[in-house]
Write a protein that holds these residues in place. Sequence first.
Motif, PDB file in Angstrom:
ATOM      1  N   ARG A   1      22.912 -52.980  20.085  1.00  0.00           N
ATOM      2  CA  ARG A   1      24.127 -52.743  20.871  1.00  0.00           C
ATOM      3  C   ARG A   1      24.983 -51.632  20.240  1.00  0.00           C
ATOM      4  O   ARG A   1      25.505 -50.764  20.930  1.00  0.00           O
ATOM      5  N   MET A   2      25.086 -51.684  18.918  1.00  0.00           N
ATOM      6  CA  MET A   2      25.855 -50.650  18.209  1.00  0.00           C
ATOM      7  C   MET A   2      25.285 -49.263  18.489  1.00  0.00           C
ATOM      8  O   MET A   2      26.024 -48.309  18.738  1.00  0.00           O
ATOM      9  N   VAL A   3      23.969 -49.171  18.437  1.00  0.00           N
ATOM     10  CA  VAL A   3      23.316 -47.875  18.648  1.00  0.00           C
ATOM     11  C   VAL A   3      23.542 -47.401  20.085  1.00  0.00           C
ATOM     12  O   VAL A   3      23.823 -46.230  20.331  1.00  0.00           O
ATOM     13  N   ARG A   4      23.462 -48.348  21.028  1.00  0.00           N
ATOM     14  CA  ARG A   4      23.678 -47.995  22.438  1.00  0.00           C
ATOM     15  C   ARG A   4      25.089 -47.435  22.646  1.00  0.00           C
ATOM     16  O   ARG A   4      25.276 -46.403  23.296  1.00  0.00           O
ATOM     17  N   ILE A   5      26.057 -48.101  22.053  1.00  0.00           N
ATOM     18  CA  ILE A   5      27.440 -47.623  22.207  1.00  0.00           C
ATOM     19  C   ILE A   5      27.598 -46.250  21.553  1.00  0.00           C
ATOM     20  O   ILE A   5      28.204 -45.348  22.123  1.00  0.00           O
ATOM     21  N   ALA A   6      26.997 -46.091  20.375  1.00  0.00           N
ATOM     22  CA  ALA A   6      27.106 -44.796  19.674  1.00  0.00           C
ATOM     23  C   ALA A   6      26.528 -43.675  20.535  1.00  0.00           C
ATOM     24  O   ALA A   6      27.069 -42.569  20.574  1.00  0.00           O
TER      25      ALA A   6
ATOM     26  N   LEU B   1      26.567 -39.821   3.789  1.00  0.00           N
ATOM     27  CA  LEU B   1      25.893 -40.791   4.654  1.00  0.00           C
ATOM     28  C   LEU B   1      25.552 -42.081   3.899  1.00  0.00           C
ATOM     29  O   LEU B   1      25.810 -43.186   4.385  1.00  0.00           O
ATOM     30  N   VAL B   2      25.012 -41.951   2.701  1.00  0.00           N
ATOM     31  CA  VAL B   2      24.675 -43.158   1.930  1.00  0.00           C
ATOM     32  C   VAL B   2      25.953 -43.937   1.605  1.00  0.00           C
ATOM     33  O   VAL B   2      26.006 -45.167   1.761  1.00  0.00           O
ATOM     34  N   VAL B   3      26.992 -43.203   1.192  1.00  0.00           N
ATOM     35  CA  VAL B   3      28.259 -43.856   0.836  1.00  0.00           C
ATOM     36  C   VAL B   3      28.836 -44.571   2.062  1.00  0.00           C
ATOM     37  O   VAL B   3      29.319 -45.709   1.969  1.00  0.00           O
TER      38      VAL B   3
ATOM     39  N   ASP C   1      24.847 -37.375  14.934  1.00  0.00           N
ATOM     40  CA  ASP C   1      25.137 -37.855  13.568  1.00  0.00           C
ATOM     41  C   ASP C   1      25.558 -39.324  13.600  1.00  0.00           C
ATOM     42  O   ASP C   1      25.136 -40.126  12.765  1.00  0.00           O
ATOM     43  N   LEU C   2      26.410 -39.636  14.563  1.00  0.00           N
ATOM     44  CA  LEU C   2      26.923 -41.012  14.676  1.00  0.00           C
ATOM     45  C   LEU C   2      25.787 -41.976  15.017  1.00  0.00           C
ATOM     46  O   LEU C   2      25.689 -43.074  14.450  1.00  0.00           O
TER      47      LEU C   2
ATOM     48  N   GLN D   1      32.620 -38.574   8.747  1.00  0.00           N
ATOM     49  CA  GLN D   1      32.140 -37.201   8.579  1.00  0.00           C
ATOM     50  C   GLN D   1      31.319 -36.689   9.748  1.00  0.00           C
ATOM     51  O   GLN D   1      30.774 -35.605   9.678  1.00  0.00           O
ATOM     52  N   PHE D   2      31.208 -37.501  10.824  1.00  0.00           N
ATOM     53  CA  PHE D   2      30.271 -37.136  11.884  1.00  0.00           C
ATOM     54  C   PHE D   2      30.758 -35.931  12.684  1.00  0.00           C
ATOM     55  O   PHE D   2      31.900 -35.861  13.078  1.00  0.00           O
TER      56      PHE D   2
END
Length: 484
Positions: free
Chosen positions: A414-419, A341-343, A381-382, A375-376
Amino acid sequence: MECKAYRETEVYQGAILVLRTLQQAGHEAYIVGGAVRDIQMGRIPHDYDIVTSALPEHTIHSLRESGFTTTNVVGLSFGVVVVRWKDYEYEVASYRNEQYGEDSHRPVSVDFPSTFLADVQRRDFTINGLAMMVDGDIRDEVQGLQDIQKGILRTIGDSKKRFQEDALRMFRLCRFVGQLGFTIDSDTWAGVAPNLYRVQGLSLERVRTEIEKMLLSDHVALALDALVRSHLHEQCCQQTTGGTSRRIPILPELTHLVDLPQAPEYHVHDGWNHTLAVVQQVPPNLVLRWAALLHDVGKGMDGVRGFHKGRITDYNHDRVGAIMARQILERFGYGKDFVNLVVWLVERHMRFHFYVANASADLRKWIHKETGESQFRETADLVLAMEYLAALGVADVAGSGTKDIGPSQVYGERMVRIAKSMPVHTKDLQYHRTLPKTVAPYTKEVMTTLLERVQRGDLDNTPEALQEAGIAKYHRLMKKEHKE
Ligand code: ATP
Ligand code: MG
């Protein structure tokens, strides 16, 4: 500054009961260390440590007679008895003297009986050397109260000797800078350099615990700056597995960021001060703080730093940084999911800026691609990863000196909404429970097709839509098979 709210807490009342019990048995007893420091600073302590003139066996005897439970499995050789009261545990330590030798952290011998004064002398910093009595009065033999008031971290006694005895104290120093926002007294600071060589004897586990406390602290930028300016980050500690010791570099990869010039059209800071600003800006969460610390670690590296039309460039620093981040986190012993996740955040942070700058680019297409490449395992996770990426991206913009972070925030949302609307696995599809059976023996093909269509955005993730499309696909597959 002192606030009395701590007196209402049960954990404090339990500590007072322990003190009273020991005093009634004829011993001296005080609350000591971090709790007293926190109370003096108006904070509510999370736990209470107690010191007493009683020898460990007398401590156990007096407390058990009064109905307390004591466990003495660990720490008895150090004179520490653990007392349970309700849901709380208290460490009750006998006044002790310590002698140090070759080991970088542990004393070679501990002895008691001792005195309050000798016990205070073995403690690390003046602000941690205060003791509190049952009535709330403070016993201060080391000018700890004054140092709290001035906001100064100072070793009790000669810093060179104290850091030589126990090298972990140098990391604790940086950690307290982060937790309290205090400045380091110049004599104390001068004790660090001559004892850097002692760090090699510290265990990775202890160093990592201190670094994590720094990363999660309120004044994280100050803590990390102290870590780097002191050169503690360039030292190696050790990891012992199966009887063999390995040298583990701490964080030498940060060195080149200090004073690293950055393109002035995008940045007001050099590489290190920018990194510090970003770490400070992200919420105190270990994934985010590590990602912020390492997000630009690839900048300025050979093969990355370049000049184009008179401008500084660092193309590919995200990819090179991701490789470096993986090496660092793996040697720190983090688990696979944490490292991945950090990577991922380090590797993707420039993509966030790309989408903010190119509003017409297809954000949904990118997020879809991530479901296959990364890796999700499921939508959750996404979504978490995108929330972190948005927080890192916004902090990165703010940490570059840009005042208007509005567009980045909007884009992050917006990114979070799509995810959230993006299934990663067929189990993220909202189908009727009966659908998989209904479309057997083509379950796998049907579900995969439905997943791809929802991901592409041409099918709604609702039971009705999935049912209809699933059965249609099933009929097509049947027809095809009959033809063949
Ligand atoms: P925290 O809020 O993290 O618990 P703390 O000051 O209570 O901070 P602890 O590690 O719980 O830290 O230690 C309790 C006390 O023991 C300290 O306040 C200090 O007086 C003493 N102490 C702890 N570690 C050391 C050390 N390495 N060298 C000397 N004294 C120490
Ligand atoms: Mg403590």
